[in-house]
Design a protein around this motif. Structure first.
Motif, PDB file in Angstrom:
ATOM      1  N   ARG A 383      18.413  15.883   3.091  1.00  0.00           N
ATOM      2  CA  ARG A 383      18.240  17.306   2.861  1.00  0.00           C
ATOM      3  C   ARG A 383      19.607  17.958   2.721  1.00  0.00           C
ATOM      4  O   ARG A 383      20.526  17.662   3.481  1.00  0.00           O
ATOM      5  CB  ARG A 383      17.498  17.923   4.054  1.00  0.00           C
ATOM      6  CG  ARG A 383      17.352  19.431   4.005  1.00  0.00           C
ATOM      7  CD  ARG A 383      16.607  19.922   5.230  1.00  0.00           C
ATOM      8  NE  ARG A 383      17.225  19.427   6.440  1.00  0.00           N
ATOM      9  CZ  ARG A 383      18.294  19.986   6.997  1.00  0.00           C
ATOM     10  NH1 ARG A 383      18.860  21.022   6.460  1.00  0.00           N
ATOM     11  NH2 ARG A 383      18.808  19.477   8.109  1.00  0.00           N
ATOM     12  N   ILE A 399       0.121  19.037   4.903  1.00  0.00           N
ATOM     13  CA  ILE A 399       1.074  18.577   3.891  1.00  0.00           C
ATOM     14  C   ILE A 399       0.407  18.586   2.518  1.00  0.00           C
ATOM     15  O   ILE A 399      -0.685  18.031   2.343  1.00  0.00           O
ATOM     16  CB  ILE A 399       1.589  17.161   4.219  1.00  0.00           C
ATOM     17  CG1 ILE A 399       2.285  17.159   5.587  1.00  0.00           C
ATOM     18  CG2 ILE A 399       2.553  16.678   3.138  1.00  0.00           C
ATOM     19  CD1 ILE A 399       2.754  15.791   6.027  1.00  0.00           C
ATOM     20  N   ASP A 443       2.615  23.340   5.441  1.00  0.00           N
ATOM     21  CA  ASP A 443       3.837  23.192   6.238  1.00  0.00           C
ATOM     22  C   ASP A 443       4.901  22.350   5.548  1.00  0.00           C
ATOM     23  O   ASP A 443       6.059  22.354   5.957  1.00  0.00           O
ATOM     24  CB  ASP A 443       3.494  22.560   7.589  1.00  0.00           C
ATOM     25  CG  ASP A 443       2.516  23.415   8.381  1.00  0.00           C
ATOM     26  OD1 ASP A 443       2.835  24.592   8.622  1.00  0.00           O
ATOM     27  OD2 ASP A 443       1.438  22.909   8.732  1.00  0.00           O
ATOM     28  N   LEU A 444       4.530  21.603   4.531  1.00  0.00           N
ATOM     29  CA  LEU A 444       5.470  20.753   3.809  1.00  0.00           C
ATOM     30  C   LEU A 444       4.907  20.460   2.427  1.00  0.00           C
ATOM     31  O   LEU A 444       3.712  20.240   2.276  1.00  0.00           O
ATOM     32  CB  LEU A 444       5.693  19.429   4.563  1.00  0.00           C
ATOM     33  CG  LEU A 444       6.522  18.352   3.844  1.00  0.00           C
ATOM     34  CD1 LEU A 444       7.977  18.781   3.722  1.00  0.00           C
ATOM     35  CD2 LEU A 444       6.428  17.007   4.584  1.00  0.00           C
ATOM     36  N   PRO A 473       9.569  23.510   3.772  1.00  0.00           N
ATOM     37  CA  PRO A 473      10.366  22.368   3.292  1.00  0.00           C
ATOM     38  C   PRO A 473       9.735  21.777   2.034  1.00  0.00           C
ATOM     39  O   PRO A 473       8.511  21.663   1.936  1.00  0.00           O
ATOM     40  CB  PRO A 473      10.299  21.377   4.459  1.00  0.00           C
ATOM     41  CG  PRO A 473       9.894  22.181   5.647  1.00  0.00           C
ATOM     42  CD  PRO A 473       9.042  23.290   5.138  1.00  0.00           C
ATOM     43  N   SER A 495      14.729  20.433  -0.194  1.00  0.00           N
ATOM     44  CA  SER A 495      14.945  19.969   1.176  1.00  0.00           C
ATOM     45  C   SER A 495      15.227  18.478   1.235  1.00  0.00           C
ATOM     46  O   SER A 495      15.821  17.996   2.196  1.00  0.00           O
ATOM     47  CB  SER A 495      13.707  20.291   2.025  1.00  0.00           C
ATOM     48  OG  SER A 495      13.388  21.662   1.960  1.00  0.00           O
ATOM     49  N   VAL A 511      10.857  12.927   5.902  1.00  0.00           N
ATOM     50  CA  VAL A 511       9.844  13.841   6.451  1.00  0.00           C
ATOM     51  C   VAL A 511      10.158  14.185   7.900  1.00  0.00           C
ATOM     52  O   VAL A 511      10.005  15.337   8.333  1.00  0.00           O
ATOM     53  CB  VAL A 511       8.439  13.211   6.327  1.00  0.00           C
ATOM     54  CG1 VAL A 511       7.406  14.044   7.087  1.00  0.00           C
ATOM     55  CG2 VAL A 511       8.044  13.095   4.856  1.00  0.00           C
ATOM     56  N   HIS A 514      11.998  17.298   8.995  1.00  0.00           N
ATOM     57  CA  HIS A 514      11.395  18.618   8.814  1.00  0.00           C
ATOM     58  C   HIS A 514      10.131  18.818   9.634  1.00  0.00           C
ATOM     59  O   HIS A 514       9.809  19.940  10.011  1.00  0.00           O
ATOM     60  CB  HIS A 514      11.070  18.836   7.334  1.00  0.00           C
ATOM     61  CG  HIS A 514      12.259  18.649   6.448  1.00  0.00           C
ATOM     62  ND1 HIS A 514      13.254  19.586   6.325  1.00  0.00           N
ATOM     63  CD2 HIS A 514      12.622  17.607   5.655  1.00  0.00           C
ATOM     64  CE1 HIS A 514      14.183  19.141   5.489  1.00  0.00           C
ATOM     65  NE2 HIS A 514      13.821  17.939   5.070  1.00  0.00           N
ATOM     66  N   LEU A 515       9.386  17.743   9.890  1.00  0.00           N
ATOM     67  CA  LEU A 515       8.093  17.882  10.563  1.00  0.00           C
ATOM     68  C   LEU A 515       7.863  16.757  11.554  1.00  0.00           C
ATOM     69  O   LEU A 515       8.376  15.652  11.380  1.00  0.00           O
ATOM     70  CB  LEU A 515       6.938  17.833   9.543  1.00  0.00           C
ATOM     71  CG  LEU A 515       6.745  19.005   8.581  1.00  0.00           C
ATOM     72  CD1 LEU A 515       5.535  18.711   7.717  1.00  0.00           C
ATOM     73  CD2 LEU A 515       6.574  20.309   9.322  1.00  0.00           C
TER      74      LEU A 515
END
Length: 519
Positions: A383, A399, A443-444, A473, A495, A511, A514-515
């Motif tokens: 990122r 997602i 959320d992503l 993200p 990201s 991933v 970010h989460l």
């Protein structure tokens, strides 16, 4: 190319006797038309452009100088060759005519053979230029087709290949398989890497040869690649009774060791695969293939086998198409290895002798010796520093996976499910992904670059321009590994940027930044 007899010549002169003489001189060789003044000539030329114009200077109304000025100001007429044919004899007049764009200057009274010779020479030159333009157009079209084939190869072939490379490992990690099933899945994975090597070599070697390859260095674990290649050659090695000795900084390498250099994983894999497989083929039976990795000074890899390079090719060992004793050899293995080593900023050499065998030496750049490209994501799978890390959600993460290839979506979701994620939205094109983002909470976003209706980059721009969505993200997954594309993605605040085909670990690590799966 057209025949000379098909060429059209226009004669412009206000004196009938001059017109008659020029028509007589040229009429049996070309298609000749006439005009008696400048305005009429311009009108006729615009409607039916000739291949060459013989133009008088002294005429009532528009003189020859004004006619050529107007011709040169028109895009579709400015390339018609003009020969001034005039009674003006001073050097100043001739110089003026040439400065205005005339290609030749014939003084009256003129010689018919001279007029014929000069007209023929200039028409032949024009036809040759037309031929070159056509060839250039063909070359441009061929280049466009090559670029289209490259695009198809990068995207249309590498996308399904990602499932071939990722799914076997996912199934093995799930467990519950027999030893035979695990071995068969490993064969599928190894075959996938071989396919990828063929795809990359077909494109990248040409680019490296022509200086068009855009190198994007990242940290690469050479030990991991060597172990992978060893797995691919295990059958051949067992058949010849060969063993592998793997050393790291003068000690036997253990399973957890890594050897990081600056490079590109697929280039390093291709180079090492060629050299290690060559060593296996060249080694006598029941010997040891020794690979030593050392980074105490500069990163270096030495690949040794007891075989000897034939004397007749030693001076040409790294040249293209050089091979000896291999029935199906292409002579590209060591050549491509040398080309890749140069592209990576390192070098390659070898020594060979009857008693000692053959050792290939590879030198690499340290990871710290490679500066990050300006305005780009620091690495393709990382990122950018400028992108803010969002707060980890307390609820199960949702997602959005956008890709026009369904197996690619299933592969990505399978990897994410292993991480513990369970809530997904799928989109088969960028427009559908946009509709989901407008109506649902996400959320992503994990999006392919090349999609119909709306590309992943266009979707990224839309997300970053929205106050409601800009914090989400956004990870791009693409077969486009060019530095310009990575820089552009970084500029649009991506990201993460993952290049196809990728391993499950690469996606997981990206991933995870970010989460987390949530509670």
């Amino acid at each position: 190319m057209r025949a000379l007899s098909e060429c059209k010549v226009m004669v412009v002169d206000d004196t009938p006797s001059n017109l008659d003489l020029l028509v007589e001189t040229l009429g049996n060789h070309y298609q000749v038309s006439v005009a008696t003044d400048g305005e009429g000539a311009l009108e006729d030329i615009s409607q039916n452009p000739p291949d060459l114009i013989l133009l008088d200077i002294l005429m009532p109304g528009l003189d020859g100088y004004e006619v050529i000025k107007r011709l040169k100001n028109q895009v579709d007429l400015k390339d018609i060759p003009v020969i001034f044919c005039t009674a003006l004899t001073s050097a100043e007049d001739e110089a003026k005519g040439l400065e205005l764009g005339a290609i030749d200057y014939i003084q009256k009274p003129f010689s018919q053979p001279i007029v014929q010779a000069r007209v023929k020479n200039h028409l032949m030159l024009k036809l040759a230029q037309e031929g070159l333009k056509k060839q250039n157009a063909i070359l441009k079209e061929n280049l466009r087709l090559r670029e289209e084939v490259e695009r198809i190869t990068r995207h249309d072939l590498k996308t399904p290949l990602n499932a071939v490379l990722s799914v076997p490992k996912l199934l093995i990690e799930e467990g519950g398989l027999s030893e035979n099933q695990v071995e068969m899945l490993q064969m599928v994975e190894e075959s996938g890497y071989r396919m990828l090597e063929i795809i990359n070599n077909s494109l990248d070697l040409y680019k490296m040869e022509t200086g068009a390859y855009k190198y994007n260095p990242v940290p690469v674990d050479l030990l991991g690649l060597v172990r992978q290649i060893h797995g691919e050659t295990r059958g051949i090695m067992q058949g010849k009774g060969l063993k592998l000795a793997l050393w790291l900084n003068s000690k036997k390498a253990d399973e957890d060791s890594k050897f990081l250099v600056a490079g590109e994983e697929m280039l390093c894999y291709s180079m090492l695969a060629n050299l290690i497989k060559n060593a296996v083929e060249a080694s006598p039976a029941n010997e040891v293939i020794t690979i030593r990795l050392d980074d105490t000074k500069v990163p270096m890899v030495a690949i040794h086998n007891q075989g000897v390079v034939p004397e007749e090719i030693r001076n040409r060992f790294f040249e293209k198409y050089v091979t000896s004793g291999k029935k199906d050899g292409t002579g590209l293995g060591t050549y491509s290895a040398a080309l890749i080593a140069k592209t990576l900023g390192g070098n390659i050499a070898f020594v060979t002798a009857e008693e000692a065998g053959t050792t290939i030496f590879l030198k690499f750049l340290k990871v710290t010796e490679v500066s990050a490209p300006p305005q780009a994501a620091p690495e393709p799978t990382q990122r950018p520093a400028a992108a803010a890390v969002p707060t980890v959600p307390k609820k199960p993460a949702r997602i959005l996976v956008a890709d026009d290839y369904s197996n690619m979506r299933r592969t990505i979701i399978g990897i994410l499910q292993q991480m513990g994620f369970s809530t997904f939205r799928e989109a088969w094109d960028g427009l559908r992904a946009k509709q989901i983002l407008d109506s649902d909470t996400v959320d992503l976003v994990i999006s392919d670059w090349n999609m119909p209706e709306m590309t992943g980059m266009e979707l990224l721009s839309y997300v970053r321009s929205s106050d409601r969505l800009k914090h989400i993200p956004f990870i791009i997954i693409s077969g486009e590994a060019q530095q310009d594309n990575i820089i552009e993605a970084g500029r649009r605040k991506v990201s993460g940027y993952i290049i196809k085909p990728f391993s499950a670990d690469v996606l997981k690590k990206t991933v995870e930044k970010h989460l987390s799966p949530g509670e």
